[in-house]
Design a protein around this motif. Structure first.
Motif, PDB file in Angstrom:
ATOM      1  N   ALA A 232      89.599-107.952  66.551  1.00  0.00           N
ATOM      2  CA  ALA A 232      90.454-107.851  65.363  1.00  0.00           C
ATOM      3  C   ALA A 232      89.601-107.753  64.108  1.00  0.00           C
ATOM      4  N   ASN A 233      88.543-108.557  64.026  1.00  0.00           N
ATOM      5  CA  ASN A 233      87.651-108.493  62.869  1.00  0.00           C
ATOM      6  C   ASN A 233      86.893-107.165  62.818  1.00  0.00           C
ATOM      7  N   TYR A 234      86.523-106.665  63.998  1.00  0.00           N
ATOM      8  CA  TYR A 234      85.794-105.397  64.042  1.00  0.00           C
ATOM      9  C   TYR A 234      86.692-104.242  63.616  1.00  0.00           C
ATOM     10  N   ARG A 235      87.960-104.277  63.975  1.00  0.00           N
ATOM     11  CA  ARG A 235      88.892-103.235  63.529  1.00  0.00           C
ATOM     12  C   ARG A 235      89.041-103.262  62.008  1.00  0.00           C
ATOM     13  N   THR A 236      89.076-104.476  61.446  1.00  0.00           N
ATOM     14  CA  THR A 236      89.136-104.586  59.985  1.00  0.00           C
ATOM     15  C   THR A 236      87.902-103.967  59.345  1.00  0.00           C
ATOM     16  N   ARG A 239      88.242-100.272  59.614  1.00  0.00           N
ATOM     17  CA  ARG A 239      89.278 -99.792  58.704  1.00  0.00           C
ATOM     18  C   ARG A 239      88.743 -99.691  57.278  1.00  0.00           C
ATOM     19  N   ASN A 240      87.920-100.646  56.893  1.00  0.00           N
ATOM     20  CA  ASN A 240      87.373-100.653  55.537  1.00  0.00           C
ATOM     21  C   ASN A 240      86.422 -99.482  55.280  1.00  0.00           C
ATOM     22  N   ILE A 241      85.793 -98.973  56.335  1.00  0.00           N
ATOM     23  CA  ILE A 241      84.890 -97.837  56.146  1.00  0.00           C
ATOM     24  C   ILE A 241      85.595 -96.507  56.422  1.00  0.00           C
ATOM     25  N   GLY A 242      86.906 -96.567  56.713  1.00  0.00           N
ATOM     26  CA  GLY A 242      87.695 -95.341  56.796  1.00  0.00           C
ATOM     27  C   GLY A 242      87.857 -94.736  58.163  1.00  0.00           C
ATOM     28  N   CYS A 243      87.685 -95.495  59.237  1.00  0.00           N
ATOM     29  CA  CYS A 243      87.901 -94.953  60.585  1.00  0.00           C
ATOM     30  C   CYS A 243      89.388 -94.650  60.761  1.00  0.00           C
ATOM     31  N   GLU A 245      91.374 -93.973  63.221  1.00  0.00           N
ATOM     32  CA  GLU A 245      92.117 -94.525  64.348  1.00  0.00           C
ATOM     33  C   GLU A 245      92.728 -95.885  64.021  1.00  0.00           C
ATOM     34  N   VAL A 246      92.082 -96.630  63.138  1.00  0.00           N
ATOM     35  CA  VAL A 246      92.626 -97.922  62.733  1.00  0.00           C
ATOM     36  C   VAL A 246      93.217 -97.878  61.326  1.00  0.00           C
ATOM     37  N   THR A 247      92.788 -96.902  60.541  1.00  0.00           N
ATOM     38  CA  THR A 247      93.327 -96.771  59.186  1.00  0.00           C
ATOM     39  C   THR A 247      94.818 -96.445  59.207  1.00  0.00           C
ATOM     40  N   ILE A 248      95.254 -95.676  60.218  1.00  0.00           N
ATOM     41  CA  ILE A 248      96.666 -95.295  60.284  1.00  0.00           C
ATOM     42  C   ILE A 248      97.572 -96.504  60.492  1.00  0.00           C
ATOM     43  N   ASN A 249      96.995 -97.614  60.960  1.00  0.00           N
ATOM     44  CA  ASN A 249      97.796 -98.827  61.172  1.00  0.00           C
ATOM     45  C   ASN A 249      97.696 -99.814  60.015  1.00  0.00           C
ATOM     46  N   ALA A 250      97.011 -99.415  58.945  1.00  0.00           N
ATOM     47  CA  ALA A 250      96.943-100.277  57.766  1.00  0.00           C
ATOM     48  C   ALA A 250      98.332-100.376  57.134  1.00  0.00           C
ATOM     49  N   LEU A 251      98.615-101.502  56.509  1.00  0.00           N
ATOM     50  CA  LEU A 251      99.941-101.717  55.922  1.00  0.00           C
ATOM     51  C   LEU A 251     100.273-100.672  54.873  1.00  0.00           C
ATOM     52  N   LYS A 252      99.278-100.216  54.107  1.00  0.00           N
ATOM     53  CA  LYS A 252      99.545 -99.245  53.049  1.00  0.00           C
ATOM     54  C   LYS A 252      99.967 -97.890  53.607  1.00  0.00           C
ATOM     55  N   ASN A 253      99.681 -97.635  54.884  1.00  0.00           N
ATOM     56  CA  ASN A 253     100.060 -96.370  55.503  1.00  0.00           C
ATOM     57  C   ASN A 253     101.331 -96.481  56.336  1.00  0.00           C
ATOM     58  N   LYS A 254     101.982 -97.643  56.288  1.00  0.00           N
ATOM     59  CA  LYS A 254     103.229 -97.823  57.020  1.00  0.00           C
ATOM     60  C   LYS A 254     104.416 -97.733  56.066  1.00  0.00           C
ATOM     61  N   SER A 255     105.550 -97.381  56.634  1.00  0.00           N
ATOM     62  CA  SER A 255     106.768 -97.335  55.837  1.00  0.00           C
ATOM     63  C   SER A 255     107.224 -98.754  55.508  1.00  0.00           C
TER      64      SER A 255
END
Length: 352
Positions: A232-236, A239-243, A245-255
């Motif tokens: 979970a920490n590694y996905r974060t 996500r912070n560096i713009g990957c 595959e995990v960026t699409i699940n960030a809250l800002k990209n959800k409805s």
């Protein structure tokens, strides 16, 4: 000493040869390819297929060395002789069993249909760094090498464990280093490992380093829990560096309806490896959108099959992100990507 490996190799049509490897099973597919080249004097590029008993002994592409057993039958498929009746065929990379090595990118090869009179029917696109991974989850997970000081401690811990049965007392720094390396190795195969995959990794860790066993039923329950948190920490971090595959699940990209961390998490399905790859080097959403617009014109022109194939391959990552993140309807997607519904691209779905 490793047991001698014996293989039945289909070098060409009706040309079966025996391959004896005294040193035993090669560590990687690259090593096996080198052994075959030296044994039979082959200079051309090829990929290797194995006879899969689970599918009526049909030949399947090898993804790891676990696909090969002693006295197996393998087949060489040469890059220059791929079936031109398919509109698209891919050059599959060799996947090393060393999970600490970064997986190579898949190279896409496009070819005209058999009815085409174009003699240059195969287009090999340059290798791209746009794909995050190219190998599915291995049958046997290989523990990566840790930093030198950690490896020394673990080796000494194993020796002490074998002599006295005393488990190694690891410091938080050593444990953090182990978990970081394992998370990195897991992420090369999947960003969202399932419970059984975490179990396999923890089991492989204890098998290689029994000094890390814990006083639990399995001996590695605590490692499983730590790995889940570490992933979970590694996905974060990714996500912070713009990957993507995990960026699409960030809250800002959800409805607004799905604005919860655990709701509607987009993950690859069982058969998917490159779920949401990066764009090719030098490309952005705007540049790939321009290529998509050009494709709308190209599909209506004659003798543009080569350009269409190259541009469709170039925009693969852009198209994947549109599907994964936007979930368009079939009608909307056909209007934006009409080339994908042409016969050449439809055939590609069955030969890729």
């Amino acid at each position: 000493m490793a047991e001698q490996l014996k293989l039945r190799v289909l070098v060409a049509d009706d040309d079966f040869r025996r391959l004896d490897v005294p040193s035993g099973m090669p560590r990687t597919l690259t090593d096996l390819q080198s052994t075959i080249r030296q044994a039979f004097g082959i200079e051309r590029d090829f990929r290797i297929q194995f006879m899969d008993p689970d599918f009526n002994n049909e030949f399947m592409n090898i993804t790891s060395m676990q696909d090969i057993q002693d006295r197996s039958t393998i087949k060489l498929v040469y890059m220059a002789n791929l079936d031109t009746s398919a509109s698209l065929s891919k050059q599959y990379p060799t996947c090393s069993l060393d999970s600490s090595a970064s997986p190579e990118s898949i190279q896409r090869n496009s070819s005209l249909s058999s009815s085409s009179s174009n003699s240059d029917s195969t287009i090999i696109l340059p290798q791209s760094d746009s794909e995050l991974r190219s190998c599915a989850w291995p049958r046997e997970f290989t523990i990566p090498r840790f930093s030198f000081n950690v490896e020394v401690q673990l080796q000494r811990g194993n020796e002490t464990f074998r002599e006295t049965g005393t488990r190694l007392k690891i410091t938080p720094g050593v444990k953090s280093d182990i978990l970081e390396k394992l998370a990195e190795a897991i992420f090369q195969f999947t960003a969202y490992p399932q419970n059984y995959q975490i179990d396999e990794v923890a089991g492989a860790l204890i098998k290689k380093f029994p000094c890390l066993q814990e006083p639990s039923a399995t001996g590695y329950y605590g490692w499983m829990i730590s790995l889940k948190y570490k992933m979970a920490n590694y996905r974060t971090k990714m996500r912070n560096i713009g990957c993507p595959e995990v960026t699409i699940n960030a809250l800002k990209n959800k409805s607004s309806d799905d604005c919860l961390p655990a709701k509607n998490v987009k993950k690859p399905k069982k058969a998917e490896v490159n779920f949401c790859p990066l764009h090719p080097a030098g490309e952005t959403d705007d540049s790939l959108e321009n290529i998509r617009v050009e494709l709308l014109t190209d599909v209506r022109r004659r003798n543009s099959a080569s350009d269409v194939r190259q541009k469709m391959s170039r925009t693969f990552s852009y198209r994947r992100q549109e599907v994964v993140q936007g979930s368009p309807t079939a009608g909307e997607f056909k209007a934006r990507w009409p080339a994908l519904f042409q016969i050449n691209e439809v055939k590609a779905c069955f030969f890729c």
